[in-house]
Design an enzyme around this catalytic site. Structure first.
Site, PDB file in Angstrom:
ATOM      1  N   ASP A   1      39.257  61.452  -2.822  1.00 49.16           N
ATOM      2  CA  ASP A   1      38.394  60.564  -2.041  1.00 49.16           C
ATOM      3  C   ASP A   1      37.033  60.567  -2.727  1.00 49.16           C
ATOM      4  OD1 ASP A   1      40.425  60.176  -0.234  1.00 49.16           O
ATOM      5  OD2 ASP A   1      39.632  61.557   1.273  1.00 49.16           O
TER       6      ASP A   1
ATOM      7  N   ASP B   1      49.069  55.775   8.451  1.00 46.77           N
ATOM      8  CA  ASP B   1      48.379  56.946   8.983  1.00 46.77           C
ATOM      9  C   ASP B   1      49.152  57.424  10.206  1.00 46.77           C
ATOM     10  OD1 ASP B   1      46.496  56.624   7.073  1.00 46.77           O
ATOM     11  OD2 ASP B   1      44.844  56.092   8.412  1.00 46.77           O
TER      12      ASP B   1
END
Lengths: 213, 252
Positions: free
Chosen positions: B130, B11
């Site tokens: 997601d 990330d």
């Protein structure tokens, strides 16, 4: 000595150029890597690389759309015998024709055509994406120092089916045999991406930069 | 034989890695480029950057990270987060990314995926999904980093995205993400069996056995994990050795 990576609007040339630059440094030669869409540069280069991603017909049209490029390729590669490396769809374009969405002529340098891969096991995913181990059928200078079973990175849904078995340099198994590398004379093509294949790929690129067919 | 892939994910925010990374031998543990080199040396099969930079003003830092990574790592690099249009994809590819992942923008306008696949080729268009359980055997797609429910069924969505030309699905279970309780196997399997394109299992990997289950039981062809690798709990090599011992083909 200039190695021209042909830019005809297909895909990611920066990562290819970086891999060739790295390999050139490792060979210690005076190789200059140039990404170019200029036919005159290709005509005058010592080596030619044709990358390519996406669909066969799109790539073919993209190549045809660059003024003078096909003529420059014919001149440099077929008439002057400069070493040529086609990568992925760049390799497929060496075939006589492609049958992805529509039937389109290739460069016709390698007998055979490009067709959808059809693994015998229906559970196998399309595209063939990831690392697969090479079966090297014939020794070739570009495979110097690359052991049988070395892994290379593939991502494709279509493959080159060679008309002449002797043009097939390496294969991989994906629910059947798939052409991984083809070649004859001063021509070589890889279905896999040497620029994404870590040490094996860099070695192949360095070998290509040293190759004097 | 094609090998199943192990993909570490970083990330990245404002050009720095967030979600602590804990390699002892890195000079600058917050530098994603240095981490990328670490994983490259370790034999990761691909690498994924997820950009979570909030402000688009800081987007240039991401392009710089991608460019510096591409100069040093010669393996496939997927970059996602904030990909809204073909210009974003073009810039990422020019910086040196090989694939881009699209999530929110695909839900906002599904034809974007088709246009992107036509322009750049399916091989570089990853659709990130997601998903969160919404009932027995049902999962719903969430967008905006998991903050917004879309009302779309995850399995239907995966099928539709494959038809639109996605080359791969990156499937993250929001219920499992960060829990280390293992991938949502039922979700992974439902999606992987519904599409003919490769599916990457993500969200919840906490042990090496979880990676095995993602492939063996979830039918994924790749597994993505962050914290188990970042904190040095397991190395890429250990992960592959464990997968191999379970009979799963891996590149070593």
């Amino acid at each position: 000595m200039v190695t021209a990576i042909i830019d005809y609007g297909s895909g990611n040339l920066r990562s290819a150029a970086k891999a060739f630059e790295r390999a050139a440094r490792e060979t210690g030669g005076e190789e200059e890597i140039v990404v170019t869409g200029n036919a005159a540069t290709v005509r005058a280069s010592a080596r030619v690389v044709l990358p390519g991603v996406g669909a066969f017909a799109d790539c073919r049209r993209g190549l045809a759309a660059v003024p003078g490029m096909e003529e420059a390729l014919e001149e440099a590669v077929m008439r002057r015998g400069r070493p040529f490396l086609g990568i992925c769809v760049g390799m497929q374009l060496m075939a006589e024709c492609g049958r992805e969405f529509e039937t389109v002529d290739g460069l016709g340098w390698i007998k055979g055509e490009v067709a959808a891969i059809a693994p015998a096991d229906p559970a196998l995913k399309i595209p063939h994406m990831g690392w697969n181990d090479l079966t090297i059928l014939r020794p070739h200078p570009v495979f110097d120092g690359i052991a049988a079973g070395a892994h290379a990175y593939f991502v494709h849904g279509y493959g080159l089916v060679c008309g002449e078995r002797r043009d097939l340099l390496a294969t991989v198994d994906y629910g059947g045999e798939i052409a991984a590398a083809v070649g004859r004379d001063n021509l070589v093509g890889t279905q896999f991406h040497p620029e994404k294949s870590q040490a094996t790929g860099l070695r192949l690129i360095a070998n290509f930069l040293r190759w004097r067919p | 034989m094609l090998k199943m892939r192990v993909i570490p994910c970083l990330d990245v925010k404002d050009g720095r890695t967030v979600k602590g990374v804990n390699f002892v031998d890195l000079v600058d543990a917050g530098d994603p480029v240095e981490q990328a080199r670490f994983y490259d040396r370790e034999g990761a099969d691909e690498l994924c950057f997820l950009d979570i930079t909030a402000s688009s003003d800081n987007r240039d830092t991401l392009y710089d990270v991608v460019a510096r990574t591409a100069e040093q790592c010669f393996m496939p690099l997927t970059v996602g987060g904030g990909v809204r249009g073909v210009d974003d994809i073009r810039r990422l590819l020019l910086a040196g990314a090989d694939k881009t992942s699209i999530n929110t923008a695909a839900v906002a306008r599904p034809d974007f995926v088709r246009e992107a696949a036509e322009k750049f080729g399916s091989q570089c268009i990853v659709v990130a999904i997601d998903a969160k359980a919404s009932g027995a055997g049902k999962w719903q797609v969430f967008t905006h980093g998991g903050r917004r429910a879309s009302g779309i069924d995850a399995v239907d969505w995966a099928r539709r995205m494959a038809q639109h030309g996605a080359g791969e699905i990156l499937l993250t279970s929001m219920d499992r993400d960060g829990t280390k309780a293992g991938f949502d196997i039922a979700l992974t399997r439902a999606v992987a069996d519904a599409v003919t394109i490769p599916v990457i299992a993500s969200g919840g990997a906490g042990t090496l056995e979880h990676l095995v289950a993602g492939i063996r039981d979830g039918h994924a062809t790749a597994v993505l994990a962050a914290s188990i690798f970042h904190f040095g709990t397991f190395s890429i090599g250990e992960a592959k050795a464990h997968l191999a011992a379970a009979g799963i083909p891996v590149r070593r």
